[in-house]
Design an enzyme around this catalytic site. Structure first.
Site, PDB file in Angstrom:
ATOM      1  N   LYS A   8      24.309 -18.285   6.559  1.00  0.00           N
ATOM      2  CA  LYS A   8      23.030 -18.245   7.212  1.00  0.00           C
ATOM      3  C   LYS A   8      22.911 -19.743   7.761  1.00  0.00           C
ATOM      4  CE  LYS A   8      21.278 -21.245   3.909  1.00  0.00           C
ATOM      5  NZ  LYS A   8      21.164 -22.756   3.966  1.00  0.00           N
ATOM      6  N   ASP A 133      19.068 -19.781  -2.739  1.00  0.00           N
ATOM      7  CA  ASP A 133      19.117 -19.245  -1.496  1.00  0.00           C
ATOM      8  C   ASP A 133      19.775 -17.710  -1.899  1.00  0.00           C
ATOM      9  OD1 ASP A 133      18.512 -21.495  -0.483  1.00  0.00           O
ATOM     10  OD2 ASP A 133      20.573 -21.821   0.383  1.00  0.00           O
TER      11      ASP A 133
HETATM   12  O1  C5P Z   1      18.980 -23.453  -6.531  1.00  0.00           O
HETATM   13  P1  C5P Z   1      19.990 -24.088  -6.368  1.00  0.00           P
HETATM   14  O2  C5P Z   1      21.080 -24.169  -7.469  1.00  0.00           O
HETATM   15  O3  C5P Z   1      20.786 -23.641  -5.113  1.00  0.00           O
HETATM   16  O4  C5P Z   1      19.727 -25.491  -6.342  1.00  0.00           O
HETATM   17  C1  C5P Z   1      20.703 -26.863  -6.233  1.00  0.00           C
HETATM   18  C2  C5P Z   1      19.623 -27.840  -6.532  1.00  0.00           C
HETATM   19  O5  C5P Z   1      18.629 -28.292  -5.368  1.00  0.00           O
HETATM   20  C3  C5P Z   1      18.866 -27.742  -7.638  1.00  0.00           C
HETATM   21  O6  C5P Z   1      19.111 -28.167  -8.832  1.00  0.00           O
HETATM   22  C4  C5P Z   1      17.360 -28.604  -7.088  1.00  0.00           C
HETATM   23  O7  C5P Z   1      17.879 -30.278  -7.318  1.00  0.00           O
HETATM   24  C5  C5P Z   1      17.690 -28.510  -5.700  1.00  0.00           C
HETATM   25  N1  C5P Z   1      16.605 -27.662  -5.064  1.00  0.00           N
HETATM   26  C6  C5P Z   1      15.203 -28.063  -5.201  1.00  0.00           C
HETATM   27  N2  C5P Z   1      14.363 -27.077  -4.574  1.00  0.00           N
HETATM   28  C7  C5P Z   1      14.839 -25.994  -3.999  1.00  0.00           C
HETATM   29  C8  C5P Z   1      16.042 -25.811  -3.717  1.00  0.00           C
HETATM   30  C9  C5P Z   1      17.056 -26.701  -4.582  1.00  0.00           C
HETATM   31  O8  C5P Z   1      14.926 -29.208  -5.324  1.00  0.00           O
HETATM   32  N3  C5P Z   1      13.959 -25.126  -3.485  1.00  0.00           N
END
Ligand code: C5P
Length: 294
Positions: A8, A133
Site C-alpha cells: 500500500k 496496518d
Molecule cells: O502497530 P504496529 O506494530 O505496526 O506499530 C509499530 C509501532 O509504531 C508501535 O509500537 C508504535 O510505537 C508505533 N505506532 C503508533 N501509532 C500508530 C501505529 C504505530 O505510535 N497508530
C-alpha cells in the site's frame, strides 16, 4: 495455494495525537499498488513453518506470518499444519506495509485452507493484534483510516494517475519515526477522505492537501528520501510524497511515458521501483493457484 500480497501507499498521513495506550491517532488513506509479495501454502501435519528468499527476515515466531498462522491454528482442527514460502517483492522498512499485507494474507488463506470459518470480526481483531496496518489488508479497495489506522471506511478511489513508487536504499524503523516526530497542534479542517472524494482529479488541490507528517523528521535523518521525492517532481510528478514512515516515495503522473521514464531512471540508480496503472484494484486475496499438495 499461491497468493499475491500487495503493498500500500498512504495518500496523505496526518498524525493527530499520542494516545494513552502509547499509539498515535492518525488520519490516512490507504491505497494498493502493483508491488507485491508472493506467499505459497502447502498443508502439512501439525507444524507451522516459513521459508523466505530474504536472509534478513526472521522465520521464527517473531515473523508476522508465523504469528498470524499460530492465531489461526488455535481455532483450526487438531493436526492442522502448513509450510509457507514467502517471496519478497516489497522492500522491508519502506512504509509500504509489506509485513502487514503478508500477515493479512496468511489469516485469509489459512481461514480458508484449514476451514476455520472465523468471522470477519475475529479476523479483524487478529489483524489488529498483529499490527495497526494489518486490518486494511483484509479487504479489497482503498480505505480512509482513523484511530491507530484500524478504523476503516471503504473509499472508492478511481485512481486516474499512474503511480510510481521508488524505494531509496535505506530502511526506516516505524517505532523510531513515531518516537521522533513532532505532532501537529491543529487538525486540518478538511479530512483526507473529503480531499480524495472531492478533488482526486484536481492535482493542484492534491499537491497542497496531501502531506505526510513524518516527512520532515524522516527526511532530515535520511536525505536520500528527500532527493528521491524531488526527482519524482523533476520527472513530472503532479504530486510526490513519502509513504508511511518511509523510506518509499511515490509520485502521481498524468501520463504513462513520464511515469515510465522516471521509473527507468530510478532503476538505473539501483532503487526498487514499481509502476501502477490508473484504476488498479486487485482482488483480495489474489489467488494465483489453489494447489496445496506437497
Ligand atoms: O502497530 P504496529 O506494530 O505496526 O506499530 C509499530 C509501532 O509504531 C508501535 O509500537 C508504535 O510505537 C508505533 N505506532 C503508533 N501509532 C500508530 C501505529 C504505530 O505510535 N497508530
Amino acid at each position: 495455494m499461491t497468493v499475491r500480497s500487495y503493498a500500500k501507499i498512504n495518500l496523505g498521513l496526518r498524525l493527530l495525537r499520542k494516545r494513552p495506550d502509547g499509539y498515535h491517532d492518525l488520519e490516512t488513506v490507504f491505497h494498493r499498488i502493483e508491488m507485491h509479495d508472493e506467499l505459497s501454502f502447502r498443508l502439512t501435519d501439525g507444524t507451522v513453518s516459513l521459508e523466505t528468499d530474504r536472509k534478513d527476515l526472521p522465520t521464527d515466531s517473531s515473523n508476522l506470518c508465523i504469528k498470524a498462522a499460530e492465531y489461526m491454528r488455535s481455532r483450526a482442527p487438531a493436526g492442522s499444519g502448513v509450510a509457507m514460502r514467502l517471496r519478497k517483492g516489497i522492500p522491508i522498512g519502506a512504509g509500504l506495509g509489506g509485513g502487514s499485507s503478508d500477515a493479512a494474507t496468511v489469516l485469509l488463506a489459512l481461514n480458508d485452507l484449514w476451514s476455520v470459518k472465523a468471522s470477519a470480526d475475529q479476523l479483524k481483531s487478529d489483524a489488529l493484534r498483529l499490527g495497526s496496518d494489518v486490518p486494511f489488508f483484509l479487504s479489497e479497495g482503498s480505505a480512509a483510516a482513523t484511530g491507530r489506522g484500524d478504523l476503516l471506511e471503504v473509499l472508492p478511489v478511481e485512481m486516474p494517475y499512474w503511480i510510481v513508487v521508488a524505494v531509496p536504499p535505506v530502511a526506516v524503523s516505524t517505532a523510531w519515526a513515531y518516537a521522533n516526530v513532532r505532532l501537529r497542534s491543529v487538525a486540518p479542517s478538511v479530512s483526507l477522505k473529503e480531499v480524495m472524494t472531492r478533488s482526486l482529479r484536481d492535482w493542484k488541490v492534491l499537491r497542497s492537501q496531501l502531506t505526510n507528517d513524518f516527512e520532515s523528521t524522516v527526511i532530515a535523518s535520511h536525505p536520500a528520501i528527500g532527493k528521491a521525492k524531488q526527482h519524482l517532481l523533476d520527472g513530472g510528478a503532479l504530486v510526490a510524497l513519502m509513504s508511511g514512515s518511509g523510506s518509499a516515495v511515490f509520485g502521481l503522473f498524468a501520463e504513462e511515458p513520464a511515469a515510465l521514464a522516471v521509473s527507468a531512471d530510478f532503476e538505473t540508480q539501483g532503487y526498487v521501483v514499481s509502476v501502477t496503472a490508473p484504476g488498479f484494484s486487485p482482488p483480495v486475496p489474489h489467488i494465483l493457484t489453489t494447489e496445496t499438495d506437497p
